[in-house]
Design a protein around this motif. Sequence first.
Motif, PDB file in Angstrom:
ATOM      1  N   GLU A  54       0.844  -1.187   0.000  1.00  0.00           N
ATOM      2  CA  GLU A  54       0.000   0.000   0.000  1.00  0.00           C
ATOM      3  C   GLU A  54       0.881   1.239   0.000  1.00  0.00           C
ATOM      4  O   GLU A  54       2.067   1.170   0.331  1.00  0.00           O
ATOM      5  CB  GLU A  54      -0.925   0.012   1.216  1.00  0.00           C
ATOM      6  CG  GLU A  54      -1.951  -1.096   1.201  1.00  0.00           C
ATOM      7  CD  GLU A  54      -2.975  -0.976   2.319  1.00  0.00           C
ATOM      8  OE1 GLU A  54      -2.732  -0.232   3.290  1.00  0.00           O
ATOM      9  OE2 GLU A  54      -4.018  -1.641   2.218  1.00  0.00           O
ATOM     10  N   ALA A  56       0.911   5.215   1.460  1.00  0.00           N
ATOM     11  CA  ALA A  56       0.320   6.264   2.286  1.00  0.00           C
ATOM     12  C   ALA A  56       0.896   7.596   1.825  1.00  0.00           C
ATOM     13  O   ALA A  56       2.096   7.723   1.607  1.00  0.00           O
ATOM     14  CB  ALA A  56       0.644   6.042   3.755  1.00  0.00           C
ATOM     15  N   THR A  57       0.023   8.571   1.665  1.00  0.00           N
ATOM     16  CA  THR A  57       0.436   9.925   1.320  1.00  0.00           C
ATOM     17  C   THR A  57      -0.161  10.841   2.372  1.00  0.00           C
ATOM     18  O   THR A  57      -1.353  10.721   2.701  1.00  0.00           O
ATOM     19  CB  THR A  57      -0.082  10.321  -0.074  1.00  0.00           C
ATOM     20  OG1 THR A  57       0.353   9.341  -1.021  1.00  0.00           O
ATOM     21  CG2 THR A  57       0.430  11.686  -0.494  1.00  0.00           C
ATOM     22  N   PHE A  58       0.670  11.738   2.919  1.00  0.00           N
ATOM     23  CA  PHE A  58       0.173  12.653   3.935  1.00  0.00           C
ATOM     24  C   PHE A  58       1.012  13.912   4.005  1.00  0.00           C
ATOM     25  O   PHE A  58       2.128  13.960   3.509  1.00  0.00           O
ATOM     26  CB  PHE A  58       0.110  11.973   5.309  1.00  0.00           C
ATOM     27  CG  PHE A  58       1.381  11.258   5.725  1.00  0.00           C
ATOM     28  CD1 PHE A  58       2.397  11.923   6.408  1.00  0.00           C
ATOM     29  CD2 PHE A  58       1.553   9.908   5.443  1.00  0.00           C
ATOM     30  CE1 PHE A  58       3.543  11.258   6.797  1.00  0.00           C
ATOM     31  CE2 PHE A  58       2.704   9.234   5.830  1.00  0.00           C
ATOM     32  CZ  PHE A  58       3.705   9.917   6.512  1.00  0.00           C
ATOM     33  N   THR A  94       5.058  17.021   1.914  1.00  0.00           N
ATOM     34  CA  THR A  94       4.353  15.786   1.620  1.00  0.00           C
ATOM     35  C   THR A  94       5.261  14.582   1.817  1.00  0.00           C
ATOM     36  O   THR A  94       6.425  14.611   1.449  1.00  0.00           O
ATOM     37  CB  THR A  94       3.853  15.800   0.149  1.00  0.00           C
ATOM     38  OG1 THR A  94       3.023  16.927  -0.043  1.00  0.00           O
ATOM     39  CG2 THR A  94       3.069  14.539  -0.179  1.00  0.00           C
ATOM     40  N   LYS A  96       5.417  10.302   1.116  1.00  0.00           N
ATOM     41  CA  LYS A  96       4.851   9.137   0.441  1.00  0.00           C
ATOM     42  C   LYS A  96       5.601   7.923   0.960  1.00  0.00           C
ATOM     43  O   LYS A  96       6.824   7.892   0.934  1.00  0.00           O
ATOM     44  CB  LYS A  96       5.010   9.243  -1.069  1.00  0.00           C
ATOM     45  CG  LYS A  96       4.152  10.323  -1.680  1.00  0.00           C
ATOM     46  CD  LYS A  96       4.295  10.354  -3.175  1.00  0.00           C
ATOM     47  CE  LYS A  96       3.460  11.502  -3.727  1.00  0.00           C
ATOM     48  NZ  LYS A  96       3.584  11.599  -5.180  1.00  0.00           N
ATOM     49  N   GLY A 106      -1.504   2.994   8.366  1.00  0.00           N
ATOM     50  CA  GLY A 106      -1.483   4.453   8.405  1.00  0.00           C
ATOM     51  C   GLY A 106      -1.283   5.011   9.802  1.00  0.00           C
ATOM     52  O   GLY A 106      -0.558   5.988  10.008  1.00  0.00           O
ATOM     53  N   HIS A 125      -4.127  14.885   6.633  1.00  0.00           N
ATOM     54  CA  HIS A 125      -4.626  14.434   5.326  1.00  0.00           C
ATOM     55  C   HIS A 125      -4.023  13.098   4.890  1.00  0.00           C
ATOM     56  O   HIS A 125      -3.557  12.949   3.765  1.00  0.00           O
ATOM     57  CB  HIS A 125      -4.367  15.493   4.243  1.00  0.00           C
ATOM     58  CG  HIS A 125      -4.810  16.871   4.630  1.00  0.00           C
ATOM     59  ND1 HIS A 125      -6.138  17.189   4.808  1.00  0.00           N
ATOM     60  CD2 HIS A 125      -4.114  17.996   4.897  1.00  0.00           C
ATOM     61  CE1 HIS A 125      -6.227  18.458   5.166  1.00  0.00           C
ATOM     62  NE2 HIS A 125      -5.010  18.972   5.227  1.00  0.00           N
ATOM     63  N   GLU A 127      -3.861   9.589   3.375  1.00  0.00           N
ATOM     64  CA  GLU A 127      -4.581   8.787   2.385  1.00  0.00           C
ATOM     65  C   GLU A 127      -3.796   7.518   2.131  1.00  0.00           C
ATOM     66  O   GLU A 127      -2.606   7.572   1.854  1.00  0.00           O
ATOM     67  CB  GLU A 127      -4.740   9.560   1.076  1.00  0.00           C
ATOM     68  CG  GLU A 127      -5.628  10.782   1.176  1.00  0.00           C
ATOM     69  CD  GLU A 127      -5.739  11.530  -0.150  1.00  0.00           C
ATOM     70  OE1 GLU A 127      -5.469  10.918  -1.210  1.00  0.00           O
ATOM     71  OE2 GLU A 127      -6.097  12.697  -0.114  1.00  0.00           O
ATOM     72  N   THR A 129      -3.668   4.015  -0.176  1.00  0.00           N
ATOM     73  CA  THR A 129      -4.198   3.343  -1.367  1.00  0.00           C
ATOM     74  C   THR A 129      -3.458   2.040  -1.577  1.00  0.00           C
ATOM     75  O   THR A 129      -2.280   1.911  -1.244  1.00  0.00           O
ATOM     76  CB  THR A 129      -4.043   4.215  -2.622  1.00  0.00           C
ATOM     77  OG1 THR A 129      -2.666   4.570  -2.789  1.00  0.00           O
ATOM     78  CG2 THR A 129      -4.863   5.480  -2.520  1.00  0.00           C
TER      79      THR A 129
END
Length: 131
Positions: A54, A56-58, A94, A96, A106, A125, A127, A129
Motif C-alpha cells: 500500500e 500512504a500519502t500525507f 508531503t 509518500k 497508516g 490528510h 490517504e 491506497t
Amino acid sequence: MKIVKLGLVALIGGIFLVGCKGETKTAEGQANEQVEAVEQVETADTNEVAGTMEQATFQIEGMTCALGCAKVIESKLTGLPGVKEATVDFDSKTAKVVFDDAKQNGESLTNTVQKIANGSYKVEHLEVTTL
C-alpha cells in the motif's frame, strides 16, 4: 578591519552551530537513538511481502528545514519493518510511504512521525491506497 573579520567568523560559526529548530542531543538522547537503531536491526524483516503493498500519502506540518527535518523523518520511516520506500518532500510538506500492510498501517506511520522531535511534527490528510 580585525573587528569585521572577527564578526564574520562569529556569524558563520553561529550559523553552523545552530541546527534545525535549535535541537541539541543529550547523551541520553543519543543513547536512546542507538538503542532504537539496534532494535530496528534486531527486528529487521526480509524483503518478503506478507500482505498487500500500500502507499500512504500525507502532509507533515512543523518541518523547518530540508536536511534536519525532512531527511530525519524520511530515514525513520524507511527504517520501519515492512516499509519498502519513503520519501519526504520539504517544499510540498508531503510524505509518500510504500509499505506492507501486514507489517505497518497508516496509524503506525502517523505515530512514528509524530513521536520524532518530541511531537514537533503533525500528520494531516492521510490517504492510503492499495498498489
